[in-house]
Design an enzyme around this catalytic site. Structure first.
Site, PDB file in Angstrom:
ATOM      1  N   ASP A 163       0.927  -1.248   0.045  1.00 13.20           N
ATOM      2  CA  ASP A 163      -0.051  -0.061   0.140  1.00 13.20           C
ATOM      3  C   ASP A 163       0.866   1.361  -0.151  1.00 13.20           C
ATOM      4  O   ASP A 163       1.794   1.338   1.051  1.00 13.20           O
ATOM      5  CB  ASP A 163      -0.887  -0.076   1.282  1.00 13.20           C
ATOM      6  CG  ASP A 163      -2.233   0.503   1.080  1.00 13.20           C
ATOM      7  OD1 ASP A 163      -2.161   1.897   0.735  1.00 13.20           O
ATOM      8  OD2 ASP A 163      -3.275  -0.024   0.771  1.00 13.20           O
ATOM      9  N   SER A 165      -6.425   4.365  -1.513  1.00  8.40           N
ATOM     10  CA  SER A 165      -6.536   3.093  -1.127  1.00  8.40           C
ATOM     11  C   SER A 165      -8.074   2.460  -1.468  1.00  8.40           C
ATOM     12  O   SER A 165      -8.216   1.506  -1.988  1.00  8.40           O
ATOM     13  CB  SER A 165      -6.268   2.715   0.227  1.00  8.40           C
ATOM     14  OG  SER A 165      -5.021   3.188   0.539  1.00  8.40           O
ATOM     15  N   HIS A 211     -18.021  17.729  -3.084  1.00  9.97           N
ATOM     16  CA  HIS A 211     -19.209  17.531  -3.162  1.00  9.97           C
ATOM     17  C   HIS A 211     -20.172  17.628  -4.291  1.00  9.97           C
ATOM     18  O   HIS A 211     -21.376  17.059  -4.480  1.00  9.97           O
ATOM     19  CB  HIS A 211     -20.112  18.270  -1.942  1.00  9.97           C
ATOM     20  CG  HIS A 211     -19.508  17.793  -0.414  1.00  9.97           C
ATOM     21  ND1 HIS A 211     -20.340  16.862   0.204  1.00  9.97           N
ATOM     22  CD2 HIS A 211     -18.618  18.057   0.360  1.00  9.97           C
ATOM     23  CE1 HIS A 211     -19.546  16.774   1.440  1.00  9.97           C
ATOM     24  NE2 HIS A 211     -18.545  17.521   1.545  1.00  9.97           N
ATOM     25  N   ARG A 269     -14.991  25.946   1.998  1.00 13.06           N
ATOM     26  CA  ARG A 269     -14.268  24.847   2.579  1.00 13.06           C
ATOM     27  C   ARG A 269     -13.429  23.724   1.787  1.00 13.06           C
ATOM     28  O   ARG A 269     -12.500  23.833   2.002  1.00 13.06           O
ATOM     29  CB  ARG A 269     -15.492  24.107   3.186  1.00 13.06           C
ATOM     30  CG  ARG A 269     -14.843  23.122   4.378  1.00 13.06           C
ATOM     31  CD  ARG A 269     -15.842  23.005   5.342  1.00 13.06           C
ATOM     32  NE  ARG A 269     -15.571  21.500   5.929  1.00 13.06           N
ATOM     33  CZ  ARG A 269     -16.072  20.996   6.985  1.00 13.06           C
ATOM     34  NH1 ARG A 269     -17.083  21.672   7.599  1.00 13.06           N
ATOM     35  NH2 ARG A 269     -15.876  19.792   7.405  1.00 13.06           N
ATOM     36  N   ASP A 288       2.234   3.162   2.939  1.00 16.36           N
ATOM     37  CA  ASP A 288       1.142   4.453   2.869  1.00 16.36           C
ATOM     38  C   ASP A 288       1.057   4.885   4.414  1.00 16.36           C
ATOM     39  O   ASP A 288       1.072   6.180   4.339  1.00 16.36           O
ATOM     40  CB  ASP A 288      -0.119   3.715   2.418  1.00 16.36           C
ATOM     41  CG  ASP A 288      -0.995   4.704   2.530  1.00 16.36           C
ATOM     42  OD1 ASP A 288      -0.930   6.007   1.898  1.00 16.36           O
ATOM     43  OD2 ASP A 288      -2.407   4.613   2.657  1.00 16.36           O
ATOM     44  N   HIS A 328       2.201   8.670   5.125  1.00 14.38           N
ATOM     45  CA  HIS A 328       1.373   9.893   5.725  1.00 14.38           C
ATOM     46  C   HIS A 328       2.125  10.963   6.785  1.00 14.38           C
ATOM     47  O   HIS A 328       1.569  11.927   6.851  1.00 14.38           O
ATOM     48  CB  HIS A 328       0.260   9.544   6.102  1.00 14.38           C
ATOM     49  CG  HIS A 328      -1.096   9.002   4.813  1.00 14.38           C
ATOM     50  ND1 HIS A 328      -1.158  10.144   3.960  1.00 14.38           N
ATOM     51  CD2 HIS A 328      -1.654   8.089   4.511  1.00 14.38           C
ATOM     52  CE1 HIS A 328      -1.862   9.671   3.101  1.00 14.38           C
ATOM     53  NE2 HIS A 328      -2.133   8.152   3.475  1.00 14.38           N
ATOM     54  N   HIS A 336      -1.493   2.594  -5.099  1.00 19.57           N
ATOM     55  CA  HIS A 336      -1.419   4.079  -5.302  1.00 19.57           C
ATOM     56  C   HIS A 336       0.173   4.328  -4.781  1.00 19.57           C
ATOM     57  O   HIS A 336       0.620   3.650  -4.025  1.00 19.57           O
ATOM     58  CB  HIS A 336      -2.376   4.799  -4.687  1.00 19.57           C
ATOM     59  CG  HIS A 336      -2.346   4.826  -2.990  1.00 19.57           C
ATOM     60  ND1 HIS A 336      -1.448   5.639  -2.366  1.00 19.57           N
ATOM     61  CD2 HIS A 336      -3.438   4.124  -2.393  1.00 19.57           C
ATOM     62  CE1 HIS A 336      -1.735   5.159  -0.988  1.00 19.57           C
ATOM     63  NE2 HIS A 336      -2.918   4.363  -1.146  1.00 19.57           N
TER      64      HIS A 336
END
EC number: 5.4.2.12
Length: 510
Positions: A12, A62, A123, A153, A403, A407, A445
């Site tokens: 990952d 993911s 959104h 936002r 992964d 981060h 990814h």
């Protein structure tokens, strides 16, 4: 070919990048990965953008990665799905949209369109609103009103004016549409049952209640002067010269909610569609016989029509293996367990017949840079026992470390994470090969391949770099133009299994 067991090993967040600076994958000492890369057929796969059903240039993640891998086809995310339908013209033939427009033409009533007016792409997207206006023009709908929800936002906190100026220009160009109300998303898009907020938006749209202004830009100007930014703009009513609201939602009208992400669209939709709604008193002017359209499926609790209905993912790899009587194992630690189960199975919770699952707890630490090996050794030990027992034909394995530690934006711990995974990879692959099986080593990814930028700043996001694929079977040739959706067909090819028509990916083996 008929190899068993076949292991699909997902590293990952592990992608390939030439630049070694800030690159934990390149800097790590990983003798096992390097050995397999040099000894066996290998290639690079595209794991971002339209190759995984996202907008072009958008990094993968993911959830999307495992969906595409397990489905064996490109799984279009809502934003891309709607974009494609606009590009190819299907949007303008959408039966649900046309039903709404025919409803108002038959009743001599108004079409109301609402949603988040920005190009944030989280959104909603303003281009979808423009497409609806174009459709309304084509269908000769006379009265079209827009109730704009302001973002601030997913885009800049004071960017509403530029979107509203563009929208006004688009309406003028088409000769269709008028702004009727404006609302900060804080009110119109609440998702935490704070019904007092939603009620303010409802009352502006239905009763014309709230601060009144003669133009949309006056709403923005006044809000900013009072230090109220886009997200928090109080639901406001735009008025005609005589002070009456430009429009309110009435009996027999139609509403199209053009947000595609459900979570913040559910409550406002419940207000207009649910007969037994209890959130607040909607009053005696509650519009009756309203034709309500949700852009995508928001929730079972919303009784409206859906323009882009959910696409059921039939014949994912897990289902195909079960149909063809192969035994499969899914194994990961907590952080990536939903990915090798729920997402890999196309959004299905329950196991398929012949599917076993092993969950290893992730370590209880504040952040994973404190324990870069995470639970990789425990996952490996559990898996080696399973391989030894000859119970499974196919193994789906995820190593979370590159992964989850990537981060952190910290290079040294991420290098350690990659090295721990490499040690475990060696044990697993060698055990598979000793059983006469084959491994497909790949990733979902990028992340660990750029942990620090060239300027020396922490880089905590995913990358758009290509991911590796190695098939541990000498003498094969792999295609160079592959995508994640090609991995399941490759696994079936190695097994000698049959690929179903729904899997539009193609085996990587030439």
């Amino acid at each position: 070919m008929s190899k068993k067991p076949v292991a699909l090993i997902i590293l990952d967040g592990f992608a390939m990048r030439d630049e070694a600076k800030g690159n934990a994958v390149a800097q790590a000492n990983k003798p096992n990965f390097d050995r397999y890369w040099n000894q066996y057929p290998h290639a690079l796969l595209k794991a971002d953008g339209e190759a995984v059903g996202l907008p072009e240039g958008q990094m993968g993640n993911s959830e999307v990665g495992h969906l595409n891998i397990g489905a064996g086809r490109i799984v279009y995310q809502s934003l891309t799905r709607v974009n494609l339908s606009i590009r190819e013209g299907e949007f303008f033939e959408n039966e649900t949209f046309l039903n709404a427009m025919n409803h108002v033409k038959e009743k001599g009533s108004s079409l109301h369109i609402y949603g988040l007016v920005s190009d944030g792409g989280i959104h909603s997207h303003i281009n979808h609103l423009y497409a609806l206006l174009e459709l309304a023009k084509r269908e000769q709908v006379e009265r079209v009103y827009i109730h704009g929800f302001l973002d601030g936002r997913d885009v800049g906190p004071t960017s509403a004016e530029s979107y509203l100026v563009d929208l006004e220009a688009k309406m003028k160009e088409l000769g269709v549409g008028e702004l009727a109300t404006l609302h900060g998303r804080y009110y119109a898009m609440d998702r935490d049952k704070r019904w007092d907020r939603v009620e303010k938006s409802y009352r502006a749209m239905v009763y014309g209640e709230g601060p009144a202004y003669s133009s949309a830009l006056d709403v923005i100007k006044d809000s900013y002067e009072n230090s109220i930014h886009d997200e928090f703009v109080i639901p406001s009513v735009i008025t005609n010269e005589d002070g009456s609201p430009v429009a309110t939602i009435e009996d027999d009208d139609a509403i199209i909610f053009f947000n595609f992400r459900p979570d913040r669209a559910i409550q406002m939709s419940q207000v207009f569609t649910n007969k037994d709604f209890r959130g607040f008193d909607r009053g005696e002017k509650l519009p009756q016989n309203v034709y309500y359209v949700c852009l995508t499926h928001f929730s079972e609790t919303v009784q409206g029509d859906v323009a882009f209905k959910p696409t059921n993912l039939d014949n994912t790899l897990g289902e195909v293996l079960a149909q063809q009587n192969y035994k499969q194992l899914r194994i990961a630690e907590t952080e990536k367990y939903p990915h090798v189960t729920f997402f890999f199975s196309g959004g299905r919770e329950e196991p398929f017949p012949g599917e076993e699952r092993i969950l290893i707890d992730s370590p209880k630490v504040a952040t994973y840079d404190l324990k870069p090996e995470m639970s990789a050794y425990e996952v490996t030990d559990a898996l080696l026992n399973e391989i030894e027992a000859d119970k499974h034909d196919v193994i789906i394995l995820n190593f979370a470390n590159p992964d989850m530690v990537g981060h952190s934006g910290m290079l040294e711990p991420t290098i350690k994470a990659v090295e721990a995974v490499d040690e475990c990879l060696g044990k697993v692959v060698d055990a598979i090969l000793a059983k006469g099986g084959a491994a497909v080593i790949t990733a979902d990814h990028g992340n660990a391949d750029e942990v620090v930028t060239l300027e020396g700043k922490p880089m905590t996001a995913h990358t758009t770099n290509k991911v590796p694929v190695i098939v541990t079977e000498e003498g094969l040739n792999l295609r160079e133009d592959g995508i994640l959706a090609d991995l399941s067909p490759t696994v079936l090819d190695l097994l000698g299994g049959k690929q179903p028509a729904e899997m539009t990916g193609k085996t990587l083996i030439k």
